[in-house]
Design a protein around this motif. Structure first.
Motif, PDB file in Angstrom:
ATOM      1  N   LEU A 134       0.747  -1.269  -0.127  1.00 18.18           N
ATOM      2  CA  LEU A 134      -0.079  -0.064   0.088  1.00 18.18           C
ATOM      3  C   LEU A 134       0.785   1.242   0.113  1.00 18.18           C
ATOM      4  O   LEU A 134       0.407   2.326  -0.035  1.00 18.18           O
ATOM      5  N   ALA A 135       2.021   1.379  -0.076  1.00 18.03           N
ATOM      6  CA  ALA A 135       2.970   2.349  -0.300  1.00 18.03           C
ATOM      7  C   ALA A 135       2.895   3.145  -1.290  1.00 18.03           C
ATOM      8  O   ALA A 135       2.720   2.764  -2.401  1.00 18.03           O
ATOM      9  N   GLY A 136       2.608   4.333  -0.954  1.00 20.15           N
ATOM     10  CA  GLY A 136       2.212   5.464  -2.070  1.00 20.15           C
ATOM     11  C   GLY A 136       1.098   5.638  -2.686  1.00 20.15           C
ATOM     12  O   GLY A 136       0.775   6.383  -3.508  1.00 20.15           O
ATOM     13  N   ILE A 139      -7.746   4.056  -1.004  1.00 21.37           N
ATOM     14  CA  ILE A 139      -7.800   2.793  -0.672  1.00 21.37           C
ATOM     15  C   ILE A 139      -9.211   2.390  -0.578  1.00 21.37           C
ATOM     16  O   ILE A 139      -9.949   2.735   0.165  1.00 21.37           O
ATOM     17  N   GLY A 140      -9.537   1.538  -1.747  1.00 18.67           N
ATOM     18  CA  GLY A 140     -10.900   1.044  -1.729  1.00 18.67           C
ATOM     19  C   GLY A 140     -11.036  -0.531  -1.016  1.00 18.67           C
ATOM     20  O   GLY A 140     -10.261  -1.242  -0.953  1.00 18.67           O
ATOM     21  N   VAL A 141     -12.034  -0.514  -0.064  1.00 22.77           N
ATOM     22  CA  VAL A 141     -12.383  -1.813   0.830  1.00 22.77           C
ATOM     23  C   VAL A 141     -13.626  -2.311   0.140  1.00 22.77           C
ATOM     24  O   VAL A 141     -14.745  -1.874   0.141  1.00 22.77           O
ATOM     25  N   GLN A 154      -5.793   2.013  -4.911  1.00 17.24           N
ATOM     26  CA  GLN A 154      -5.720   0.569  -4.589  1.00 17.24           C
ATOM     27  C   GLN A 154      -6.986   0.025  -4.137  1.00 17.24           C
ATOM     28  O   GLN A 154      -7.650   0.739  -3.526  1.00 17.24           O
ATOM     29  N   ILE A 155      -7.426  -1.139  -4.448  1.00 21.10           N
ATOM     30  CA  ILE A 155      -8.439  -1.719  -3.755  1.00 21.10           C
ATOM     31  C   ILE A 155      -8.272  -3.091  -3.237  1.00 21.10           C
ATOM     32  O   ILE A 155      -7.579  -3.920  -3.862  1.00 21.10           O
ATOM     33  N   LEU A 214     -14.091   3.852   0.674  1.00 15.52           N
ATOM     34  CA  LEU A 214     -13.031   4.534   0.371  1.00 15.52           C
ATOM     35  C   LEU A 214     -12.222   4.892   1.679  1.00 15.52           C
ATOM     36  O   LEU A 214     -12.863   5.736   2.374  1.00 15.52           O
ATOM     37  N   LEU A 215     -10.899   4.765   1.688  1.00 14.15           N
ATOM     38  CA  LEU A 215      -9.991   5.397   2.686  1.00 14.15           C
ATOM     39  C   LEU A 215      -8.884   6.210   2.078  1.00 14.15           C
ATOM     40  O   LEU A 215      -8.504   6.365   1.129  1.00 14.15           O
TER      41      LEU A 215
END
Length: 269
Positions: A108-110, A114-116, A151-152, A204-205
């Protein structure tokens, strides 16, 4: 206009005051350095003696046992949420795929968003929405100046490992929670945390794990071009723009600690 110009300094001042009076927790990581030594041990034989009748002794050296390689210690909000490892799927050829394991913080770097994604192969609406989400994901990661920042992470609700693997092949470059964790306590915790009442469900985070929106599932069909993505409210956008990531991480750690203490007290009652 005058009122707006006064509001922004006040907001920043409040944040600075909060940071000065709060006790900010710093993650401390201690690595123990172990050394293997060769020990000499005197071992008596059962009955061997020398010519003078004295018992013989032999010196035996113990070989150093090689240590197994230890996984690096990880810490941070995404470790608390998703655990130490995430999975990806790589197509070997048209009919074979390989699942690979990644350290969560490295994977998850960069990433800025973030989608969950809660979904399953047996769910009709999920099978309809997933291709749409794949297309949206690829489009957002091709934007100029924001390439590969989205990213998801898929939280599977599939009923078995074979279904998990088959459905994962339809998800492009996403990551996934390991299926045993997705169907266990961690998956349940994430579902409760993000108010998952049905699937598909997309949250979304931001880059420190704060919630941007719990309703991304319904926002994508109304904004397929992603003009408003990731759909932050104005106050949150101002906060992210003006406050450095390191400070937001410290604030989040402090808030999470307070929430944990309050939750603990409520459970005791």
């Amino acid at each position: 206009r005058r009122y707006t110009m006064k509001l922004v300094p006040s907001f920043l001042l409040a944040l600075l005051v909060f940071s000065s009076v709060s006790t900010l927790n710093v993650y401390a990581q201690e690595a123990a350095v172990a050394t293997d030594a060769l020990a000499e041990t005197n071992v008596s034989a059962d009955a061997p003696t020398n010519d003078s009748g004295e018992e013989k002794t032999e010196t035996v050296k113990e070989e150093a046992i090689p240590k197994a390689e230890e996984a690096p210690v990880q810490a941070g909000p995404f470790i608390d949420l998703f655990g130490e490892n995430l999975l990806s799927l790589k197509m070997v050829d048209e009919s074979h795929a390989q699942i690979e394991t990644h350290l969560t913080n490295e994977a998850l770097a960069g990433k800025k968003v973030i989608g969950v994604y809660f979904s399953a192969d047996w769910c009709g609406p999920c099978r309809q929405f997933t291709p749409e989400l794949v297309s949206f994901y690829e489009k957002m990661n091709k934007r100029r100046g924001k390439k590969d920042q989205f990213q998801i992470i898929w939280v599977s609700r599939c009923r078995d490992a074979n279904s998990f693997g088959q459905y994962f092949t339809h998800m492009g470059g996403w990551l996934a929670l390991p299926p045993e964790e997705a169907s266990g306590q961690r998956g349940q915790m994430l579902g409760d945390l993000y108010k998952t009442k049905g699937i598909p469900h997309l949250v979304l985070l931001d880059e420190v794990g704060n919630i941007i929106t719990l309703d991304a599932r319904n926002k994508i069909p109304t904004d397929r071009a992603g003009i408003g993505f990731p759909w932050r409210n104005p106050v949150a956008q101002l906060y992210v723009t003006l406050v450095p990531k390191s400070f937001r991480l410290m604030v989040k750690a402090q808030v999470d600690e307070i929430k944990g203490k309050v939750t603990g007290l409520l459970k005791k009652k």
